[in-house]
Design a protein around this motif. Sequence first.
Motif, short mmCIF file in Angstrom:
data_model
loop_
_atom_site.label_atom_id
_atom_site.label_comp_id
_atom_site.label_asym_id
_atom_site.label_seq_id
_atom_site.Cartn_x
_atom_site.Cartn_y
_atom_site.Cartn_z
N VAL A 1 7.31 56.63 -62.71
CA VAL A 1 8.20 55.90 -61.80
C VAL A 1 8.52 54.53 -62.37
O VAL A 1 9.67 54.09 -62.34
N GLU A 2 7.51 53.85 -62.92
CA GLU A 2 7.74 52.54 -63.52
C GLU A 2 8.71 52.65 -64.71
O GLU A 2 9.60 51.80 -64.88
N ALA B 1 11.00 54.94 -65.08
CA ALA B 1 12.32 55.21 -64.51
C ALA B 1 12.96 53.93 -63.99
O ALA B 1 14.18 53.74 -64.14
N LEU B 2 12.16 53.05 -63.40
CA LEU B 2 12.70 51.76 -62.94
C LEU B 2 13.19 50.92 -64.11
O LEU B 2 14.25 50.27 -64.02
N VAL C 1 19.36 54.21 -56.28
CA VAL C 1 18.28 54.81 -57.08
C VAL C 1 17.04 53.92 -57.05
O VAL C 1 15.92 54.40 -56.92
N ARG C 2 17.25 52.60 -57.14
CA ARG C 2 16.13 51.66 -57.11
C ARG C 2 15.36 51.77 -55.79
O ARG C 2 14.12 51.76 -55.78
N LEU D 1 13.22 54.95 -55.95
CA LEU D 1 12.10 54.79 -56.88
C LEU D 1 11.03 53.84 -56.32
O LEU D 1 9.84 54.09 -56.46
N ARG D 2 11.46 52.78 -55.67
CA ARG D 2 10.49 51.85 -55.09
C ARG D 2 9.71 52.51 -53.96
O ARG D 2 8.52 52.25 -53.79
N ARG E 1 9.03 55.72 -53.78
CA ARG E 1 8.08 56.62 -54.43
C ARG E 1 6.88 55.84 -54.97
O ARG E 1 5.73 56.28 -54.85
N ARG E 2 7.16 54.68 -55.56
CA ARG E 2 6.08 53.86 -56.09
C ARG E 2 5.14 53.42 -54.97
O ARG E 2 3.91 53.52 -55.09
#
Length: 198
Positions: free
Chosen positions: A97-98, A100-101, A121-122, A125-126, A128-129
């Motif tokens: 995930v990191e 991907a960010l 998208v951010r 992803l955040r 998910r993190r």
Amino acid sequence: LSGLVRCARCEGAMVAGQFGAARQPKYRCATSKTMGPEACRGGYVMASFVEDAVLAWLEEVAAAEVDQVGDALAGTVALRVSSEGEQRRLARELVKVEEALLELNVQAAEQLLTREEANDVRTVLRARRAEKVARLDDLAAEARRLPEDPAAAAQGLVDNWRHWPVAQRRERLGELMRCVLVTTGRPHATFDIRPVWE
């Protein structure tokens, strides 16, 4: 025992209070209280009966035969190993995930994505993190609660039951048991204590 006592009929929490005409300390099925007897037939149980059942169980665990203690230790070891494996898996996913960010930031800087697309998208992803970090924290807390020696932990509780503050007793009980399932009834309630190693 607050937080550990559950109704065996609905598996909902039982809340402590002073109920009845004599205002004696009891546990009551929260589902039955809030939603009525049609939702759950769970009733009341004297707090002292639950405490006596827990103390009797602790004495059994403390005095368990070597093979029973071995089974409990094997169970806690298996839980630790499972938890460690899950933590490693989540850590690998967190790294992805990191990455991907970081890649998203590169794509946004190179204007390969619109600002709105990058923000969407951010956000995903955040989230998910945050989910993976929270699960890692939960697993680490669970692993810390598992006793190294259930028999010794149980004996410590039995020896210090009247001396330790409530919060300390509750914390130590949480190391040994998941919950106390109570089936209310007359003349007596029944108790099913679920240890952490099962």
